[in-house]
Design a protein around this motif. Sequence first.
Motif, PDB file in Angstrom:
ATOM      1  N   SER A   1      11.866 -83.273 -19.479  1.00 36.30           N
ATOM      2  CA  SER A   1      11.726 -84.039 -18.248  1.00 36.30           C
ATOM      3  C   SER A   1      12.875 -83.728 -17.300  1.00 36.30           C
ATOM      4  CB  SER A   1      11.728 -85.526 -18.623  1.00 36.30           C
ATOM      5  OG  SER A   1      11.217 -86.251 -17.569  1.00 36.30           O
ATOM      6  N   GLY A   2      12.551 -83.417 -16.043  1.00 39.48           N
ATOM      7  CA  GLY A   2      13.573 -83.141 -15.046  1.00 39.48           C
ATOM      8  C   GLY A   2      13.805 -81.658 -14.811  1.00 39.48           C
ATOM      9  N   LYS A   3      13.346 -80.827 -15.741  1.00 37.97           N
ATOM     10  CA  LYS A   3      13.564 -79.389 -15.561  1.00 37.97           C
ATOM     11  C   LYS A   3      12.440 -78.747 -14.731  1.00 37.97           C
ATOM     12  CE  LYS A   3      16.670 -78.149 -19.247  1.00 37.97           C
ATOM     13  NZ  LYS A   3      17.024 -77.121 -20.238  1.00 37.97           N
ATOM     14  N   LEU A   4      12.736 -77.609 -14.142  1.00 38.85           N
ATOM     15  CA  LEU A   4      11.739 -76.877 -13.359  1.00 38.85           C
ATOM     16  C   LEU A   4      10.600 -76.426 -14.273  1.00 38.85           C
ATOM     17  CD1 LEU A   4      14.243 -74.717 -11.287  1.00 38.85           C
ATOM     18  CD2 LEU A   4      12.864 -76.645 -10.452  1.00 38.85           C
ATOM     19  N   ALA A   5       9.382 -76.527 -13.755  1.00 40.37           N
ATOM     20  CA  ALA A   5       8.205 -76.216 -14.584  1.00 40.37           C
ATOM     21  C   ALA A   5       7.942 -74.713 -14.590  1.00 40.37           C
ATOM     22  CB  ALA A   5       7.000 -76.990 -14.086  1.00 40.37           C
ATOM     23  N   ASP A   6       8.836 -73.969 -15.255  1.00 37.00           N
ATOM     24  CA  ASP A   6       8.659 -72.538 -15.502  1.00 37.00           C
ATOM     25  C   ASP A   6       8.202 -72.395 -16.946  1.00 37.00           C
ATOM     26  OD1 ASP A   6       9.982 -72.398 -13.044  1.00 37.00           O
ATOM     27  OD2 ASP A   6      11.120 -70.607 -13.608  1.00 37.00           O
ATOM     28  N   PHE A   7       6.966 -71.959 -17.136  1.00 35.89           N
ATOM     29  CA  PHE A   7       6.472 -71.883 -18.515  1.00 35.89           C
ATOM     30  C   PHE A   7       5.416 -70.792 -18.659  1.00 35.89           C
ATOM     31  CE2 PHE A   7       2.367 -73.916 -17.797  1.00 35.89           C
ATOM     32  CZ  PHE A   7       2.588 -74.660 -16.657  1.00 35.89           C
ATOM     33  N   ILE A   8       5.113 -70.497 -19.920  1.00 35.24           N
ATOM     34  CA  ILE A   8       4.103 -69.487 -20.224  1.00 35.24           C
ATOM     35  C   ILE A   8       3.065 -70.082 -21.163  1.00 35.24           C
ATOM     36  CG2 ILE A   8       5.553 -67.462 -19.860  1.00 35.24           C
ATOM     37  CD1 ILE A   8       6.307 -67.471 -22.756  1.00 35.24           C
ATOM     38  N   VAL A   9       1.867 -69.540 -21.106  1.00 28.11           N
ATOM     39  CA  VAL A   9       0.812 -69.933 -22.047  1.00 28.11           C
ATOM     40  C   VAL A   9       0.518 -68.721 -22.927  1.00 28.11           C
ATOM     41  CG1 VAL A   9      -1.572 -70.694 -22.316  1.00 28.11           C
ATOM     42  CG2 VAL A   9      -0.149 -71.631 -20.460  1.00 28.11           C
TER      43      VAL A   9
ATOM     44  N   ILE B   1       0.827 -61.216 -29.690  1.00 27.14           N
ATOM     45  CA  ILE B   1       0.736 -62.438 -28.888  1.00 27.14           C
ATOM     46  C   ILE B   1       0.526 -62.059 -27.414  1.00 27.14           C
ATOM     47  CG2 ILE B   1       1.979 -64.493 -28.093  1.00 27.14           C
ATOM     48  CD1 ILE B   1       3.490 -64.441 -30.777  1.00 27.14           C
ATOM     49  N   GLN B   2      -0.509 -62.616 -26.822  1.00 26.03           N
ATOM     50  CA  GLN B   2      -0.796 -62.342 -25.410  1.00 26.03           C
ATOM     51  C   GLN B   2      -0.123 -63.394 -24.533  1.00 26.03           C
ATOM     52  OE1 GLN B   2      -2.698 -59.627 -24.429  1.00 26.03           O
ATOM     53  NE2 GLN B   2      -2.523 -59.173 -26.616  1.00 26.03           N
ATOM     54  N   ILE B   3       0.523 -62.925 -23.475  1.00 25.61           N
ATOM     55  CA  ILE B   3       1.053 -63.862 -22.481  1.00 25.61           C
ATOM     56  C   ILE B   3      -0.056 -64.071 -21.467  1.00 25.61           C
ATOM     57  CG2 ILE B   3       2.814 -64.206 -20.705  1.00 25.61           C
ATOM     58  CD1 ILE B   3       4.547 -62.362 -22.646  1.00 25.61           C
ATOM     59  N   GLU B   4      -0.802 -65.160 -21.631  1.00 25.16           N
ATOM     60  CA  GLU B   4      -2.026 -65.331 -20.850  1.00 25.16           C
ATOM     61  C   GLU B   4      -1.764 -65.896 -19.463  1.00 25.16           C
ATOM     62  OE1 GLU B   4      -4.770 -67.534 -23.265  1.00 25.16           O
ATOM     63  OE2 GLU B   4      -5.109 -65.797 -24.577  1.00 25.16           O
ATOM     64  N   GLN B   5      -0.738 -66.744 -19.381  1.00 26.02           N
ATOM     65  CA  GLN B   5      -0.426 -67.333 -18.079  1.00 26.02           C
ATOM     66  C   GLN B   5       1.093 -67.405 -17.932  1.00 26.02           C
ATOM     67  OE1 GLN B   5      -2.311 -71.192 -17.525  1.00 26.02           O
ATOM     68  NE2 GLN B   5      -4.119 -70.539 -18.674  1.00 26.02           N
ATOM     69  N   VAL B   6       1.531 -67.288 -16.666  1.00 23.88           N
ATOM     70  CA  VAL B   6       2.947 -67.485 -16.366  1.00 23.88           C
ATOM     71  C   VAL B   6       3.021 -68.408 -15.164  1.00 23.88           C
ATOM     72  CG1 VAL B   6       5.110 -66.370 -15.706  1.00 23.88           C
ATOM     73  CG2 VAL B   6       3.533 -65.181 -17.237  1.00 23.88           C
TER      74      VAL B   6
END
Length: 550
Positions: free
Chosen positions: A513-521, A537-542
């Motif tokens: 909570s509070g951190k920038l929403a930088d993430f991968i799926v 492992i596939q990086i499907e979303q960034v």
Amino acid sequence: MRLITLLFFLFLVSCSGKENNIDLILYNATVLTVDAKNSVVEAVAISDGKFVATGTNQQIKQLASNNTLHIDLLGKTLAPAFVAVHEHPAISAVFNDFIDLSGFTHDNANSVWQALQQAAQSTPKGEWVYGSGLDTILISDLTLPSKQFLDELIPEHPVFLVSQSLHSFWANSLAFEQIGITKDTPNPGHGSIYEKDQHGELTGFMTEKASAPFLVDLKSPLRVIPSYQRVLQQYIDAGFTSVASLGYNFPPLAAKFAANYWTTPIIRQFFYMKEDEFSYLPDSPDNGDDYFRVLGVKLWHDGSPYTGTMNLFEPYLFNEITAELGIVEGHTGGSTIEDQQLVNYIRKYHQQGWQIAIHSQGDKSNHKTLKAFQGAITTPHDLRHRIEHGLLLPKDKLVDAKKLGLSPSFHINHIFYYGNALQRYILGKQRAHQMLAVKSSQQQDLMPTLHADSPMFPADPFSLMRTAILRKTHSGQEINPEQAITRQEALRLMTINAAWQLHMDDKLGSIESGKLADFIVLSQNPYQLPAEQWLDIQIEQVWMEGARRK
Ligand SMILES: [Zn+2]
């Protein structure tokens, strides 16, 4: 029961649900938060580009308002975006579309020269053919080309080739003619030469700055800016939303422009300036923003194990492979900077509050680099000065490193790509089994990280982590397995530790909570999958700051 109710109430308050107007909820996921406890949850809520809550599907869904977008991840894995702590995107941009002649792609000389010939056949006559990655270590039957050899192989195109180490270059006669370099052209000096044979004729081989005239067109803004954009997008596609460039930078304005800084930046860029770039340092370390910041300076203490410039206590092994690299018997490499000059630089930039990153590979180099920090810094600090590559950073020096407030970033894929050669031809077994003390650094709480140093090695986070876990060469041989880390640790090194090294751990590197929403799926959960299979492992979303980028 009352305790649970209270905790749930506190949870709702802490994520201040509806008043935050949740934009986005991702649920039915395996969320690897990489928080202090490596918690795994089911769902996240995002508001205004930041994570505002993590928890179970039920907990998070309750926070939704009418405008909230829901995304069902159908059991896929959500993890913090990776942070690339040591890369060279500007160098990659220059060499981006060169023909790949490397030992990562080819295993014999025939295959290398065929690839070059094919490239020439598909290039209109008279136009330049560029190749990179020539490597006599990984391609053991490769002989470095003479001008005559290249003239015969590619008679109708100017040809320019770069070694894997990026320190050596070759060209054919047409190329020398077009650039206007003759046997009478003076050498640039400082070890940069146009090699000549006993008759004083160009051999085709040149080193270091002698290549500069060949690079002028490659560096023209028209060519290099779109190329830089492609390179930045490649980092995004690999799961990075932050990239730190450790010297050999474009001028900051050009780097900002190329990354579309004024609209929606392609990626977060962080910079360390090398000696001839110090004029780009802003007035203060407190500069820029979350998308663009100059963090400090990059210094070099030694060079590369593959050019004989890594600084060792005991000599390199001497054999036909090291002889081909130009290493003479008894050679130990040297430092590229005077001891006192290094102390002076550290003192100066430390006092100004800049972070300092020092390239240091050999055992002697690391020894001397630590000594220079000892000579320059006397009081505790939180500048997070960095040791870069740390191939032979001695395990027994890690306590000193901790006291000095230093943090290593490890060039881990030396093991995968060159581990066999380092052990057999360059360092010998004993020293090879002291390489890359990742586990000990983690245990000493040095916040170590991993990097690819692209274009040296491909910027592939799963490849870096896999090597740190398995400690295996490409042929499967284990190197110093006592320094192997766990899957959870590997993920920390590429995310929260990396964000910490860039002074961004309050905003990036974990899903909290509070951190920038930088993430991968991800297609699969790396905590559940053996590291041998991590490249599947596939990086499907960034996603960067709550917006999808891949
Ligand atoms: Zn580097």
